[in-house]
Design an enzyme around this catalytic site. Structure first.
Site, PDB file in Angstrom:
ATOM      1  N   GLN A 220      52.151  -5.111   0.441  1.00 39.73           N
ATOM      2  CA  GLN A 220      53.210  -5.165   1.446  1.00 39.73           C
ATOM      3  C   GLN A 220      54.564  -5.354   0.755  1.00 39.73           C
ATOM      4  O   GLN A 220      55.538  -4.648   1.051  1.00 39.73           O
ATOM      5  CB  GLN A 220      52.938  -6.336   2.406  1.00 39.73           C
ATOM      6  CG  GLN A 220      53.963  -6.482   3.511  1.00 39.73           C
ATOM      7  CD  GLN A 220      53.888  -5.359   4.523  1.00 39.73           C
ATOM      8  OE1 GLN A 220      52.827  -5.067   5.042  1.00 39.73           O
ATOM      9  NE2 GLN A 220      54.996  -4.729   4.812  1.00 39.73           N
TER      10      GLN A 220
ATOM     11  N   HIS B  93      50.090 -10.913  -0.307  1.00 35.91           N
ATOM     12  CA  HIS B  93      49.990  -9.534   0.214  1.00 35.91           C
ATOM     13  C   HIS B  93      50.896  -8.653  -0.661  1.00 35.91           C
ATOM     14  O   HIS B  93      51.936  -8.164  -0.227  1.00 35.91           O
ATOM     15  CB  HIS B  93      50.440  -9.519   1.673  1.00 35.91           C
ATOM     16  CG  HIS B  93      50.004  -8.308   2.447  1.00 35.91           C
ATOM     17  ND1 HIS B  93      49.235  -7.297   1.909  1.00 35.91           N
ATOM     18  CD2 HIS B  93      50.234  -7.943   3.747  1.00 35.91           C
ATOM     19  CE1 HIS B  93      49.011  -6.373   2.837  1.00 35.91           C
ATOM     20  NE2 HIS B  93      49.608  -6.741   3.953  1.00 35.91           N
TER      21      HIS B  93
ATOM     22  N   ARG C 259      54.303   1.761   2.709  1.00 30.55           N
ATOM     23  CA  ARG C 259      53.078   1.163   2.169  1.00 30.55           C
ATOM     24  C   ARG C 259      52.299   2.216   1.377  1.00 30.55           C
ATOM     25  O   ARG C 259      51.818   1.968   0.274  1.00 30.55           O
ATOM     26  CB  ARG C 259      52.207   0.631   3.321  1.00 30.55           C
ATOM     27  CG  ARG C 259      52.766  -0.572   4.057  1.00 30.55           C
ATOM     28  CD  ARG C 259      52.742  -1.801   3.172  1.00 30.55           C
ATOM     29  NE  ARG C 259      51.412  -2.010   2.650  1.00 30.55           N
ATOM     30  CZ  ARG C 259      50.424  -2.636   3.313  1.00 30.55           C
ATOM     31  NH1 ARG C 259      50.659  -3.156   4.502  1.00 30.55           N
ATOM     32  NH2 ARG C 259      49.231  -2.792   2.767  1.00 30.55           N
TER      33      ARG C 259
ATOM     34  N   ASP D 268      57.399 -11.984  10.456  1.00 30.82           N
ATOM     35  CA  ASP D 268      55.954 -11.759  10.504  1.00 30.82           C
ATOM     36  C   ASP D 268      55.473 -12.554  11.729  1.00 30.82           C
ATOM     37  O   ASP D 268      56.240 -13.353  12.287  1.00 30.82           O
ATOM     38  CB  ASP D 268      55.324 -12.292   9.202  1.00 30.82           C
ATOM     39  CG  ASP D 268      53.834 -11.981   9.066  1.00 30.82           C
ATOM     40  OD1 ASP D 268      53.267 -11.310   9.948  1.00 30.82           O
ATOM     41  OD2 ASP D 268      53.237 -12.443   8.061  1.00 30.82           O
TER      42      ASP D 268
ATOM     43  N   ARG E 136      40.388  -6.867   1.555  1.00 24.86           N
ATOM     44  CA  ARG E 136      41.180  -7.673   2.504  1.00 24.86           C
ATOM     45  C   ARG E 136      40.284  -8.832   2.919  1.00 24.86           C
ATOM     46  O   ARG E 136      39.245  -8.617   3.551  1.00 24.86           O
ATOM     47  CB  ARG E 136      41.606  -6.850   3.713  1.00 24.86           C
ATOM     48  CG  ARG E 136      42.102  -7.725   4.842  1.00 24.86           C
ATOM     49  CD  ARG E 136      42.869  -6.998   5.891  1.00 24.86           C
ATOM     50  NE  ARG E 136      44.170  -6.609   5.403  1.00 24.86           N
ATOM     51  CZ  ARG E 136      45.213  -6.333   6.200  1.00 24.86           C
ATOM     52  NH1 ARG E 136      45.095  -6.401   7.509  1.00 24.86           N
ATOM     53  NH2 ARG E 136      46.377  -5.988   5.692  1.00 24.86           N
TER      54      ARG E 136
ATOM     55  N   CYS F 173      56.459  -6.781   8.782  1.00 21.26           N
ATOM     56  CA  CYS F 173      55.297  -6.153   8.123  1.00 21.26           C
ATOM     57  C   CYS F 173      54.389  -5.460   9.144  1.00 21.26           C
ATOM     58  O   CYS F 173      53.632  -4.565   8.783  1.00 21.26           O
ATOM     59  CB  CYS F 173      54.518  -7.187   7.324  1.00 21.26           C
ATOM     60  SG  CYS F 173      53.999  -8.611   8.290  1.00 21.26           S
TER      61      CYS F 173
HETATM   62  N1   CP Z   1      51.136  -4.968   7.387  1.00 22.31           N
HETATM   63  C1   CP Z   1      49.807  -4.819   7.300  1.00 22.31           C
HETATM   64  O1   CP Z   1      49.183  -5.185   6.317  1.00 22.31           O
HETATM   65  O2   CP Z   1      49.236  -4.221   8.385  1.00 22.31           O
HETATM   66  P1   CP Z   1      47.674  -4.132   8.690  1.00 22.31           P
HETATM   67  O3   CP Z   1      47.210  -5.534   8.973  1.00 22.31           O
HETATM   68  O4   CP Z   1      47.567  -3.237   9.888  1.00 22.31           O
HETATM   69  O5   CP Z   1      46.982  -3.561   7.498  1.00 22.31           O
HETATM   70  N1  NVA Z   2      50.653 -12.886   7.810  1.00 17.08           N
HETATM   71  C1  NVA Z   2      49.931 -11.866   8.557  1.00 17.08           C
HETATM   72  C2  NVA Z   2      50.177 -10.538   7.942  1.00 17.08           C
HETATM   73  C3  NVA Z   2      49.522  -9.378   8.640  1.00 17.08           C
HETATM   74  C4  NVA Z   2      49.772  -8.070   7.951  1.00 17.08           C
HETATM   75  C5  NVA Z   2      48.450 -12.209   8.548  1.00 17.08           C
HETATM   76  O1  NVA Z   2      47.918 -12.622   7.510  1.00 17.08           O
HETATM   77  O2  NVA Z   2      47.810 -12.065   9.604  1.00 17.08           O
END
Ligand code: CP
Ligand code: NVA
Length: 310
Positions: free
Chosen positions: A132, A129, A290, A222, A102, A262
């Site tokens: 997701q 992502h 997920r 989101d 990540r 999400c």
């Molecule tokens: N939706 C999602 O990716 O959640 P987190 O940021 O908690 O992993």
């Molecule tokens: N678009 C958001 C998604 C979080 C799961 C971000 O990148 O923070």
């Protein structure tokens, strides 16, 4: 070696197989059928940003399949700072069988994959992502059965989540509508890549959310400010002031429409509590999916086959 960095690299047939395997494994798990195809395998998780769902769903997925996980956060030495990404990748590959990253920049995931010698999964980057998106289509399949021809309306900006959703919708034959204010719609480069990859995609943009949601089978939000964009928070709150999903907006959708997010969510900003906590919301089963989608990805990357026909 296969990676799960971006959905561009996965054909419509392969996505359908992953979804079918996820459905099968989810059903089997509930019935107590619990094989351990990843016994002895180790997942490394490298996270530059916070996470609840991605981290825990991957660790649980690995445990369900008989494997183990090792979590490295930024306090273990930010990737690319204490040592270079190529050195990090070549070293970590000695110890683990698969990694989830990540990261702030998708380039970090790509560089890791280039230099490492194990499959790499994108657990969210600035651009995409994909995990997701996979769990989200699994959720829509549970609600609607065949999702072909259904319409997903994303009320928010062009971001990692909406890009991956537009791409996966094209792969499963769904229509995708982005409803964003001027200046926050899809970038030309993304639309070019989408059209090259999926020439028959049905992605459109409708700036007015009241018009956009009229044909929605699902409305999706989101946060307006993604991780890494915190400096823009005030500007974005102003730009998106008409883009909150309210009960009034949901009343314009067909009666069967669902609400998705999400997560994490900011009640009162991108969505009202009465919507996300209301009867149309599927956000918690969506979060749960997920794990089921990712079990299919891990199994496919580490054993080479889903074993499930779509
Ligand atoms: N939706 C999602 O990716 O959640 P987190 O940021 O908690 O992993
Ligand atoms: N678009 C958001 C998604 C979080 C799961 C971000 O990148 O923070």
């Amino acid at each position: 070696m296969r990676h799960f960095i971006d959905l561009y690299d996965w054909s419509a047939t392969e996505i359908a197989e992953l979804l079918a395997d996820a459905r099968q494994m989810k059903g089997d798990w509930a019935k107590g059928i619990r094989p351990l195809p990843l016994g002895g395998r180790i997942l490394g998780l490298i996270f530059e940003k916070p996470s609840l769902r991605t981290r825990v769903s991957f660790e649980s997925a690995m445990a369900h399949l008989g494997g183990q996980s090792i979590f490295l956060s930024n306090t273990d030495g930010p990737i690319g700072k204490r040592e270079s990404v190529p050195d990090f990748a070549r070293t970590l590959s000695q110890f683990v069988d698969v990694v989830v990253l990540r990261v702030f920049s998708q380039k970090t995931v790509e560089t890791f994959a280039e230099y490492g010698s194990v499959p790499v999964i994108n657990g969210l980057s600035d651009l995409s992502h994909p995990c997701q998106a996979l769990g989200d289509i699994l959720t829509l399949q549970e609600v609607f059965g065949d999702v072909k021809g259904r319409t997903l309306v994303f009320v928010g900006d062009c971001n990692n989540v909406s890009r991956s959703l537009a791409l996966i919708c094209a792969k499963v034959g769904m229509k995708f509508v982005l409803s964003a204010p001027k200046g926050y719609g899809f970038d030309a480069e993304f639309l070019r890549s989408l059209t090259v990859a999926e020439p028959r995609h049905q992605t459109s943009e409708i700036a007015d959310p009241r018009e956009a949601v009229r044909q929605a089978d699902a409305v999706y939000s989101d946060v307006f400010t993604s991780m890494g964009q915190e400096d823009e928070t005030q500007k974005r709150l102003a730009a998106f002031s008409q883009y909150k999903v309210t009960q009034g907006l949901m009343s314009l959708t067909p009666a069967h429409a669902k609400y998705m997010h999400c997560l994490p969510a900011h009640r009162g900003e991108e969505v009202d509590a009465e919507v996300i906590d209301g009867p149309q919301s599927v956000v918690f089963p969506q979060a749960g999916n997920r794990m089921h989608g990712q079990k299919a990805v891990l199994k496919r990357l580490l054993t080479g086959g889903s074993g499930t026909k779509a």
